[in-house]
Design a protein around this motif. Structure first.
Motif, PDB file in Angstrom:
ATOM      1  N   GLY A 235       4.471  -0.180  -0.193  1.00 43.86           N
ATOM      2  CA  GLY A 235       4.615  -1.212  -1.533  1.00 43.86           C
ATOM      3  C   GLY A 235       5.081  -0.496  -2.876  1.00 43.86           C
ATOM      4  O   GLY A 235       5.008  -1.091  -3.919  1.00 43.86           O
TER       5      GLY A 235
ATOM      6  N   LYS B 143       0.656  -8.673  -9.100  1.00 43.49           N
ATOM      7  CA  LYS B 143       2.158  -8.293  -8.599  1.00 43.49           C
ATOM      8  C   LYS B 143       2.467  -9.068  -7.179  1.00 43.49           C
ATOM      9  O   LYS B 143       3.556  -9.340  -7.144  1.00 43.49           O
TER      10      LYS B 143
ATOM     11  N   ARG C 170     -11.994   0.931 -11.718  1.00 49.86           N
ATOM     12  CA  ARG C 170     -11.813  -0.499 -11.742  1.00 49.86           C
ATOM     13  C   ARG C 170     -12.567  -0.889 -13.179  1.00 49.86           C
ATOM     14  O   ARG C 170     -12.551  -2.098 -12.966  1.00 49.86           O
TER      15      ARG C 170
ATOM     16  N   ARG D  31     -10.819  -3.441 -15.499  1.00 46.10           N
ATOM     17  CA  ARG D  31     -10.422  -4.718 -14.861  1.00 46.10           C
ATOM     18  C   ARG D  31     -11.650  -5.750 -14.503  1.00 46.10           C
ATOM     19  O   ARG D  31     -11.794  -6.689 -14.836  1.00 46.10           O
TER      20      ARG D  31
ATOM     21  N   ASP E 292      -5.785  -0.734   2.837  1.00 46.18           N
ATOM     22  CA  ASP E 292      -6.325   0.523   2.484  1.00 46.18           C
ATOM     23  C   ASP E 292      -7.967   0.309   3.100  1.00 46.18           C
ATOM     24  O   ASP E 292      -8.339   1.569   3.831  1.00 46.18           O
TER      25      ASP E 292
ATOM     26  N   ALA F  83       0.244  -6.589   0.342  1.00 48.18           N
ATOM     27  CA  ALA F  83      -0.511  -5.860  -0.460  1.00 48.18           C
ATOM     28  C   ALA F  83      -0.193  -5.013  -1.242  1.00 48.18           C
ATOM     29  O   ALA F  83      -0.295  -3.843  -1.374  1.00 48.18           O
ATOM     30  N   LEU F  84       0.306  -5.838  -2.576  1.00 47.79           N
ATOM     31  CA  LEU F  84       0.745  -5.126  -3.573  1.00 47.79           C
ATOM     32  C   LEU F  84      -0.113  -5.191  -4.785  1.00 47.79           C
ATOM     33  O   LEU F  84       0.135  -4.494  -5.889  1.00 47.79           O
TER      34      LEU F  84
ATOM     35  N   ALA G  86       0.997  -1.261  -0.027  1.00 46.39           N
ATOM     36  CA  ALA G  86       0.017   0.008  -0.019  1.00 46.39           C
ATOM     37  C   ALA G  86       0.895   1.318  -0.017  1.00 46.39           C
ATOM     38  O   ALA G  86       2.050   1.385   0.000  1.00 46.39           O
TER      39      ALA G  86
ATOM     40  N   VAL H   9      -3.016  -7.726  -7.192  1.00 47.66           N
ATOM     41  CA  VAL H   9      -3.078  -9.053  -8.215  1.00 47.66           C
ATOM     42  C   VAL H   9      -2.537  -8.515  -9.404  1.00 47.66           C
ATOM     43  O   VAL H   9      -3.157  -7.609 -10.065  1.00 47.66           O
TER      44      VAL H   9
END
Ligand code: UDP
Length: 244
Positions: free
Chosen positions: A138, A167, A222, A225, A192, A162-163, A111, A165
């Motif tokens: 992150g 990654k 978003r 995606r 977050d 917490a990077l 994050a 998906v």
């Protein structure tokens, strides 16, 4: 992977409850064998259709959980129901509770700067006795050996990563041997939400399988995606049809 699992569009998913998932994670801590846990939602399953590296990582995971109403629905539709949804956010809360009770050390990676600290502060209030092994935002370079050293030396039992998906899964898989942490888990936007900068859908929406719509409305960026979701539904219906 447990031997009680089912395949959703080529991705093996373990058929476990939240409680069983947390117990398995605790076994990993006792065994001290680095183990990777992925929480698969429809987006991740669709990504794995095109991203062979991610697909291979998911095959190599010690545990893959059904994170998301879509994957729970798909498993049932394809013939092997999973007992319940095990969302990454909820599993994180369960692991933090057990960590506070049993003294497991937790490292928080990911994050934006300041977010992990805020999440840790909230978690320490909510789960008294929780031990923080360390934290790191992150936004470091992918081959930053300092981060690996920092985590390795902090000797955590659990690494919350917490990077985002994919990654986080790729980073954890690549560095699994160097990190030597028993439980490695990708948790997406969990920090977050814990820090209070992103809101999670109300419980009734989660129960109705509508969390995705809340996410779309609250984070319209978003949209692109999330186009994976209708493609996921179509692919599952096709797969269910051809297997009849
Ligand atoms: N993030 C990060 N480093 C990066 C890219 C993203 O730490 O290089 C963080 C980002 O700040 C956010 C999380 O990864 O906290 C991704 O959250 P998201 O809800 O998008 O997770 P996903 O849906 O991919 O699981």
């Amino acid at each position: 992977m447990t031997n009680n699992r089912t395949k959703v569009l080529g991705v093996w998913v373990d058929r476990v409850t939240m409680d069983q998932a947390a117990q398995i994670a605790e076994q990993f801590i006792q065994l001290r064998e680095p183990s990777l846990i992925a929480t698969a939602n429809a987006e991740m399953v669709m990504l794995a259709q095109q991203d062979e590296e991610l697909a291979a990582i998911l095959r190599s995971c010690e545990l893959v959980l059904a994170d998301g109403a879509g994957v729970v629905w798909a498993a049932g539709r394809l013939g092997h129901r999973v007992p319940e949804r095990v969302a990454g956010f909820d599993l994180t809360q369960e692991l933090l509770l057990r960590s506070a009770q049993h003294g497991y050390r937790v490292f928080w990676l990911g994050a934006a700067p300041g977010i992990a600290e805020a999440a840790i502060q909230k978690a320490t209030q909510k789960y008294p006795g929780l031990i923080t092994a360390g934290f790191q935002d992150g936004f470091f370079s992918a081959d930053d050996q300092d981060v690996i050293r920092l985590i390795h030396e902090a000797k955590p039992d659990i690494l919350l990563c917490a990077l985002g998906v994919p990654k986080q899964e790729k980073w954890l898989s690549k560095n699994k041997a160097l990190l030597q942490v028993p439980v490695l888990i990708g948790v997406g936007g969990t920090f977050d939400v814990m820090a209070g900068i992103v809101k999670r859908a109300p419980v009734w929406m989660q129960k109705a399988g509508l969390e995705w719509s809340y996410r779309l409305l609250s984070q319209p960026t978003r949209l692109l995606r999330m186009l994976a979701l209708p493609r996921f539904v179509v692919s599952v219906l096709k797969a269910a049809w051809t297997s009849r």
